[in-house]
Design a protein around this motif. Structure first.
Motif, short mmCIF file in Angstrom:
data_model
loop_
_atom_site.label_atom_id
_atom_site.label_comp_id
_atom_site.label_asym_id
_atom_site.label_seq_id
_atom_site.Cartn_x
_atom_site.Cartn_y
_atom_site.Cartn_z
N ASP A 215 0.84 -1.20 0.00
CA ASP A 215 0.00 0.00 0.00
C ASP A 215 0.88 1.25 0.00
O ASP A 215 1.97 1.25 0.58
CB ASP A 215 -0.90 0.02 1.23
N PRO A 216 0.40 2.36 -0.59
CA PRO A 216 1.20 3.58 -0.60
C PRO A 216 1.47 4.12 0.80
O PRO A 216 0.57 4.16 1.64
CB PRO A 216 0.32 4.57 -1.40
N VAL A 217 2.70 4.51 1.05
CA VAL A 217 3.07 5.21 2.29
C VAL A 217 3.41 6.66 1.94
O VAL A 217 2.99 7.59 2.62
CB VAL A 217 4.23 4.52 3.00
N LEU A 218 4.18 6.86 0.87
CA LEU A 218 4.49 8.20 0.39
C LEU A 218 4.16 8.25 -1.10
O LEU A 218 4.59 7.38 -1.86
CB LEU A 218 5.97 8.52 0.61
N ALA A 219 3.35 9.23 -1.49
CA ALA A 219 3.00 9.41 -2.90
C ALA A 219 3.00 10.89 -3.22
O ALA A 219 2.77 11.74 -2.35
CB ALA A 219 1.62 8.81 -3.18
N HIS A 220 3.27 11.22 -4.48
CA HIS A 220 3.19 12.62 -4.90
C HIS A 220 2.81 12.69 -6.37
O HIS A 220 3.03 11.75 -7.14
CB HIS A 220 4.51 13.36 -4.62
N TRP A 221 2.20 13.80 -6.74
CA TRP A 221 1.75 13.99 -8.10
C TRP A 221 1.65 15.49 -8.39
O TRP A 221 1.61 16.31 -7.48
CB TRP A 221 0.39 13.32 -8.34
N GLN A 222 1.64 15.83 -9.65
CA GLN A 222 1.52 17.23 -10.03
C GLN A 222 0.11 17.73 -9.76
O GLN A 222 -0.88 17.03 -10.00
CB GLN A 222 1.85 17.41 -11.52
N TYR A 223 0.02 18.94 -9.24
CA TYR A 223 -1.27 19.59 -8.97
C TYR A 223 -1.20 21.00 -9.53
O TYR A 223 -0.60 21.88 -8.94
CB TYR A 223 -1.54 19.61 -7.47
N GLY A 224 -1.77 21.21 -10.73
CA GLY A 224 -1.63 22.50 -11.39
C GLY A 224 -0.17 22.75 -11.69
O GLY A 224 0.52 21.93 -12.29
N LEU A 225 0.35 23.89 -11.22
CA LEU A 225 1.75 24.22 -11.41
C LEU A 225 2.61 23.73 -10.25
O LEU A 225 3.83 23.90 -10.26
CB LEU A 225 1.92 25.73 -11.56
N GLY A 226 1.98 23.14 -9.24
CA GLY A 226 2.72 22.68 -8.07
C GLY A 226 2.66 21.17 -7.90
O GLY A 226 2.52 20.43 -8.87
N ARG A 227 2.75 20.74 -6.66
CA ARG A 227 2.80 19.32 -6.37
C ARG A 227 2.01 19.02 -5.10
O ARG A 227 2.05 19.80 -4.15
CB ARG A 227 4.26 18.90 -6.18
N ALA A 228 1.29 17.92 -5.11
CA ALA A 228 0.61 17.43 -3.91
C ALA A 228 1.36 16.21 -3.39
O ALA A 228 1.85 15.39 -4.18
CB ALA A 228 -0.83 17.06 -4.24
N VAL A 229 1.49 16.11 -2.08
CA VAL A 229 2.20 15.00 -1.45
C VAL A 229 1.30 14.37 -0.39
O VAL A 229 0.65 15.07 0.38
CB VAL A 229 3.51 15.48 -0.78
N ALA A 230 1.24 13.05 -0.37
CA ALA A 230 0.45 12.34 0.64
C ALA A 230 1.36 11.37 1.38
O ALA A 230 2.06 10.57 0.76
CB ALA A 230 -0.71 11.58 -0.01
N PHE A 231 1.36 11.45 2.71
CA PHE A 231 2.06 10.50 3.57
C PHE A 231 0.99 9.83 4.41
O PHE A 231 0.29 10.49 5.19
CB PHE A 231 3.08 11.23 4.45
N THR A 232 0.79 8.52 4.25
CA THR A 232 -0.40 7.86 4.82
C THR A 232 -0.22 7.43 6.27
O THR A 232 -1.18 6.96 6.88
CB THR A 232 -0.79 6.63 3.97
N SER A 233 0.99 7.55 6.82
CA SER A 233 1.17 7.35 8.25
C SER A 233 1.11 8.72 8.92
O SER A 233 0.43 9.61 8.42
CB SER A 233 2.50 6.64 8.52
N ASP A 234 1.79 8.94 10.06
CA ASP A 234 1.77 10.27 10.65
C ASP A 234 3.19 10.71 11.01
O ASP A 234 4.16 9.97 10.79
CB ASP A 234 0.82 10.35 11.85
N ALA A 235 3.28 11.91 11.57
CA ALA A 235 4.59 12.49 11.88
C ALA A 235 4.77 12.63 13.39
O ALA A 235 5.68 13.33 13.83
CB ALA A 235 4.72 13.85 11.20
N LYS A 236 3.90 11.96 14.15
CA LYS A 236 3.93 12.12 15.60
C LYS A 236 4.03 10.76 16.28
O LYS A 236 4.29 9.74 15.63
CB LYS A 236 2.69 12.89 16.04
#
Length: 276
Positions: A215-236
């Motif tokens: 399953d994806p843990v880190l994914a990213h894709w282009q969003y308009g002129l920028g980029r969207a990033v998804a991290f499916t776990s947490d940072a805490k």
């Protein structure tokens, strides 16, 4: 799937199954057990990537009148046990003639972390059997009189399962492709995470990190002129407790979500807490 003894019942049952199929993502799994004189798999548990082929099989079913839930539920149980899916569920639509499954079978199903939900439509017997199956299976029981409600109920069940897709067991992220977001971090350096939200990747997403189940843990894709990033776990500390003292922790997050504005457009970031 089996015969529904009300006006256009078999077609409505097919529509329910087709609605669930449409609600699922390409990495989700679906299987259909059919009674048409014998109990067997119309198609076994399989990823639903090719919805057209599975939909044609469902549309071509010719269901018969089921005598007992025992065998069809045993088949479904065995198929679900073999599946690697994180969340597993039976769904049953019935007017409530068939004999109930045994308490031993229901106990085995629940013991394998599988839920069972039931739908009774204009039952010409009491609701006790369907209530017993749902209660024993730790699922939901729906008692409806209007057949028009049925497809939406099954779609709702699929949505509830998908929204509950949280996997909480230790795993070590696997590096499966290179990405500028994790440059300089070796494939063996990632500490264990304690959980994540199960997701289906967007079609054009790059997925450098996955779980031990793929399953994806880190994914990213282009969003308009920028980029969207998804991290499916947490940072805490809930799921990333082992990461807080990791010597690459600051580097990892600074490369994913730098504090300075991106040169062109924007970078959007979402973590498993869905709080930002």
């Amino acid at each position: 799937m089996h015969g529904m003894e009300f006006m256009n019942g078999n077609q409505i049952a097919r529509d329910c199954a087709l609605g669930v199929l449409e609600a699922l993502g390409p990495q989700d799994e679906m299987g259909v057990v059919l009674w048409d004189g014998t109990d067997h798999w119309l198609f076994p548990m399989t990823k639903v990537g090719d919805k057209g082929a599975l939909g044609r099989k469902i549309a071509g079913m010719n269901q018969g009148d089921l005598p007992s839930f025992q065998n069809v539920m045993s088949l479904a149980h065995e198929g679900l046990k073999k599946s690697a899916a994180n969340l597993k569920a039976h769904d049953h639509l019935q007017r409530c003639d068939p004999g109930a499954p045994t308490a031993q079978l229901m106990s085995s199903i629940v013991g394998d972390r599988i839920t069972v939900s039931t739908v009774l439509i204009a039952g010409h017997a009491g609701p006790e059997t369907m209530q017993y199956i749902a209660n024993s299976g730790r699922g939901r029981f729906y008692n409806v009189n209007n057949a028009g409600q049925l497809p939406q109920i099954f779609i709702k069940e699929a949505a509830v399962i998908l929204k509950s897709a949280i996997f909480e067991e230790p795993f070590k992220p696997k590096l499966v492709s290179s990405s500028e977001l994790i440059r300089g971090i070796g494939s063996e350096e990632y500490p264990a995470l304690l959980g994540y939200v199960c997701t289906t990747p967007k079609a054009r997403a790059e997925i450098p990190l996955v779980s031990d189940k793929g399953d994806p843990v880190l994914a990213h894709w282009q969003y308009g002129l920028g980029r969207a990033v998804a991290f499916t776990s947490d940072a805490k500390a809930r799921w990333a407790k082992n990461w807080l003292g990791w010597d690459r922790y600051r580097q990892f997050w600074s490369q994913i979500a730098p504090m300075e504005p991106a040169a062109i457009g924007e970078r959007r970031f979402y973590d498993g807490d869905f709080g930002r």
